[in-house]
Design a protein around this motif. Structure first.
Motif, short mmCIF file in Angstrom:
data_model
loop_
_atom_site.label_atom_id
_atom_site.label_comp_id
_atom_site.label_asym_id
_atom_site.label_seq_id
_atom_site.Cartn_x
_atom_site.Cartn_y
_atom_site.Cartn_z
N LEU A 292 -8.05 15.85 -43.83
CA LEU A 292 -7.55 15.34 -42.55
C LEU A 292 -6.34 16.14 -42.07
O LEU A 292 -6.23 16.44 -40.88
CB LEU A 292 -7.19 13.86 -42.68
CG LEU A 292 -6.49 13.24 -41.47
CD1 LEU A 292 -7.36 13.34 -40.22
CD2 LEU A 292 -6.11 11.78 -41.75
N SER A 293 -5.43 16.48 -42.94
CA SER A 293 -4.23 17.23 -42.54
C SER A 293 -4.62 18.55 -41.88
O SER A 293 -4.05 18.95 -40.85
CB SER A 293 -3.33 17.50 -43.74
OG SER A 293 -2.78 16.31 -44.24
N ARG A 294 -5.59 19.22 -42.46
CA ARG A 294 -6.05 20.49 -41.93
C ARG A 294 -6.61 20.31 -40.51
O ARG A 294 -6.30 21.09 -39.60
CB ARG A 294 -7.13 21.06 -42.86
CG ARG A 294 -7.73 22.38 -42.41
CD ARG A 294 -8.78 22.85 -43.40
NE ARG A 294 -8.18 23.32 -44.65
CZ ARG A 294 -8.27 24.57 -45.09
NH1 ARG A 294 -8.92 25.48 -44.39
NH2 ARG A 294 -7.72 24.90 -46.22
N ALA A 295 -7.42 19.27 -40.32
CA ALA A 295 -8.02 19.02 -39.01
C ALA A 295 -6.98 18.62 -37.98
O ALA A 295 -6.99 19.11 -36.84
CB ALA A 295 -9.09 17.94 -39.14
N ALA A 296 -6.08 17.72 -38.35
CA ALA A 296 -5.07 17.23 -37.41
C ALA A 296 -4.12 18.34 -36.98
O ALA A 296 -3.78 18.47 -35.80
CB ALA A 296 -4.29 16.07 -38.03
N GLU A 297 -3.69 19.17 -37.93
CA GLU A 297 -2.77 20.26 -37.61
C GLU A 297 -3.44 21.27 -36.69
O GLU A 297 -2.83 21.78 -35.74
CB GLU A 297 -2.30 20.92 -38.91
CG GLU A 297 -1.12 21.89 -38.73
CD GLU A 297 -1.60 23.29 -38.42
OE1 GLU A 297 -0.81 24.05 -37.82
OE2 GLU A 297 -2.74 23.64 -38.78
N LEU A 298 -4.71 21.58 -36.95
CA LEU A 298 -5.44 22.55 -36.13
C LEU A 298 -5.64 22.05 -34.71
O LEU A 298 -5.35 22.75 -33.73
CB LEU A 298 -6.79 22.86 -36.77
CG LEU A 298 -7.74 23.75 -35.95
CD1 LEU A 298 -7.12 25.12 -35.72
CD2 LEU A 298 -9.09 23.85 -36.63
N ILE A 299 -6.13 20.83 -34.57
CA ILE A 299 -6.44 20.31 -33.24
C ILE A 299 -5.16 20.09 -32.43
O ILE A 299 -5.13 20.32 -31.22
CB ILE A 299 -7.29 19.02 -33.36
CG1 ILE A 299 -8.69 19.39 -33.88
CG2 ILE A 299 -7.37 18.29 -32.02
CD1 ILE A 299 -9.60 18.22 -34.13
N GLY B 233 -6.40 4.72 -45.29
CA GLY B 233 -5.84 3.55 -44.64
C GLY B 233 -5.10 3.90 -43.36
O GLY B 233 -4.64 5.03 -43.16
N ALA B 234 -4.95 2.89 -42.50
CA ALA B 234 -4.37 3.11 -41.17
C ALA B 234 -2.92 3.59 -41.26
O ALA B 234 -2.53 4.52 -40.54
CB ALA B 234 -4.46 1.82 -40.35
N GLU B 235 -2.12 2.98 -42.10
CA GLU B 235 -0.70 3.34 -42.16
C GLU B 235 -0.52 4.81 -42.55
O GLU B 235 0.27 5.54 -41.94
CB GLU B 235 0.03 2.44 -43.16
CG GLU B 235 1.53 2.67 -43.20
CD GLU B 235 2.26 1.69 -44.11
OE1 GLU B 235 3.47 1.88 -44.33
OE2 GLU B 235 1.61 0.74 -44.61
N ALA B 236 -1.27 5.24 -43.55
CA ALA B 236 -1.17 6.64 -43.99
C ALA B 236 -1.66 7.59 -42.92
O ALA B 236 -1.06 8.65 -42.68
CB ALA B 236 -1.98 6.83 -45.28
N VAL B 237 -2.73 7.22 -42.24
CA VAL B 237 -3.29 8.09 -41.20
C VAL B 237 -2.33 8.20 -40.02
O VAL B 237 -2.06 9.30 -39.52
CB VAL B 237 -4.67 7.58 -40.75
CG1 VAL B 237 -5.12 8.32 -39.48
CG2 VAL B 237 -5.69 7.78 -41.86
N PHE B 238 -1.81 7.08 -39.54
CA PHE B 238 -0.90 7.13 -38.41
C PHE B 238 0.37 7.92 -38.74
O PHE B 238 0.90 8.64 -37.90
CB PHE B 238 -0.53 5.71 -37.95
CG PHE B 238 -1.65 4.98 -37.27
CD1 PHE B 238 -2.64 5.66 -36.58
CD2 PHE B 238 -1.72 3.59 -37.31
CE1 PHE B 238 -3.67 5.00 -35.95
CE2 PHE B 238 -2.74 2.91 -36.68
CZ PHE B 238 -3.73 3.61 -36.00
N GLY B 239 0.85 7.80 -39.97
CA GLY B 239 2.01 8.58 -40.38
C GLY B 239 1.71 10.07 -40.35
O GLY B 239 2.53 10.89 -39.89
N LEU B 240 0.54 10.45 -40.83
CA LEU B 240 0.14 11.86 -40.84
C LEU B 240 -0.03 12.38 -39.41
O LEU B 240 0.40 13.48 -39.08
CB LEU B 240 -1.15 12.01 -41.65
CG LEU B 240 -1.69 13.42 -41.87
CD1 LEU B 240 -2.40 13.50 -43.22
CD2 LEU B 240 -2.66 13.81 -40.76
#
Length: 412
Positions: free
Chosen positions: A101-108, A199-206
């Protein structure tokens, strides 16, 4: 269908960007992307096709990434990077092994914030899009929908082809694309979405960590569109080089936000949906063998919509098929028995259950609902609304087909 299969959480990041999280426990696959309220309707005057061109070229380089780096970033771990443009939206997203997920979020985030649109890459992509335009025009069963919308929405930004044209393509340069990006790819004009096991909390933080670079771009907010005027019904014919006649019969209906959309969806499915038992398929294909394909569909926008029936047939049968389509709607009062309506509801709700199994389609629809309605569509409410539709509701929706517009592509 009354229970949502996956947990849905809506949040807002520190920069004001809305985000929606779909928890899919145990899944090995993640989906992340941005849904932007910017489509061909937002193309500038004289720049038809710009939203689509930006979607194509947003992958061609950022401040610290070359095109080759971008296209390999997700594929290197077995993922995919995708995008598409509609009349009112652009969606950029990735499907990937859940650990990345980190890779995808940073790229987009980098693409949405810092795409540079290098001229050498734009020159190549102009030819790619030009070929796409030519290929599309060579498929009359698809091109007729755009021509129909051009006529229905004449005088409105909704009325032009998403792909644009060759003349417009020549005008698109780095500055044009950058300006469109800054004006529309804004935190207050998009929704971030995730579907996966985290989980939602971890995803929103990322997401807050990577998407915080997206702000208001220093540009004024996008200008709200004016609702298209109602144009007079038409009956047009275009002569083209084809072995078959293609025809669309259609009319204006309510928007993506109107409560009438439930009755419209049921009526469309009943008359010309994917089932072989649809009224029009039975009348035109099963009983008479006049068409290979007939389908009813809707195109719903934020302030209006279209209901259409398309069929392709032998040129000599074109008029007969049109008459049968119109009789189908004229005789709905007799066709819609209580038993038939209940069967149609059961069939439609069953199709929704099947379609909900596609996580990709499901999370995209959730993101669209949040983007346009400001809330998530509740499955139980949808089921209740479909269940409450009466015969009178269906006939009210069908009333628009009493004076339809018609476009025919014919070889003669």
């Amino acid at each position: 269908m009354s229970k949502r299969r996956h947990e849905i959480t809506v949040g807002k990041l520190s920069n004001g960007l809305q985000a929606v999280h779909q928890r899919c426990r145990g899944s090995a696959v993640g989906i992340f992307g941005l849904c932007v309220k910017a489509g061909s309707r937002n193309d500038p005057y004289g720049g038809h096709g710009l939203a689509h061109f930006v979607e194509h070229t947003i992958f061609k380089g950022t401040g610290h990434r070359r095109s080759s780096h971008i296209i390999n970033r997700m594929e290197a771990v077995g993922g995919e990077l995708n995008a598409y443009t509609t009349k009112e939206e652009t969606v950029i997203y990735s499907v990937f092994p859940a650990a990345h997920l980190s890779r995808a979020a940073e790229l987009i985030a980098d693409l949405a914030h810092d795409s540079r649109f290098p001229e050498r890459e734009l020159a190549k992509e102009r030819e790619v899009v030009a070929d796409e335009i030519d290929s599309y025009l060579d498929t009359p069963s698809e091109a007729i929908y755009d021509d129909f919308e051009d006529l229905m929405f004449a005088g409105s930004p909704l009325g032009h082809n998403i792909l644009g044209d060759r003349m417009s393509l020549k005008r698109f340069d780095c500055n044009t694309c950058r300006k469109f990006l800054r004006r529309n790819y804004r935190a207050d004009n998009m929704v971030a979405f995730y579907s996966g096991p985290r989980g939602a909390e971890a995803v929103f933080g990322l997401l807050d960590r990577y998407l915080s670079v997206i702000g208001d771009g220093g540009e004024s907010a996008p200008v709200p569109e004016t609702r298209p005027r109602f144009n007079a019904p038409f009956d047009e014919k275009s002569v083209i080089a084809t072995h078959q006649s293609h025809c669309i019969v259609g009319a204006r209906i309510g928007s993506y936000l109107d409560d009438s959309r439930y009755a419209t969806a049921l009526l469309t499915n009943l008359t010309g949906g994917p089932g072989m038992n649809s009224l029009l398929n039975v009348e035109l294909r099963e009983r008479r063998g006049l068409v290979y394909n007939v389908e009813a569909s809707t195109a719903l926008f934020s302030d209006c919509g279209l209901m259409t029936v398309y069929f392709g047939c032998d040129p000599s049968d074109s008029r007969r098929c049109r008459d049968i389509v119109m009789r189908c709607f004229d005789n709905l009062s007799d066709s819609l028995t209580a038993k038939r309506i209940e069967a149609a509801k059961k069939q439609y709700l069953g199709q929704l259950v099947i379609s909900s199994e596609s996580r990709e389609s499901s999370i995209l629809e959730v993101a669209r609902s949040l983007l346009w309605r400001g809330r998530i569509a509740d499955v139980a409410v949808t089921e209740e609304m479909i269940g409450s539709i009466s015969k009178a509701d269906l006939l009210d929706v069908a009333e628009v087909m009493n004076r339809p517009s018609i476009l025919t592509f014919s070889p003669e």
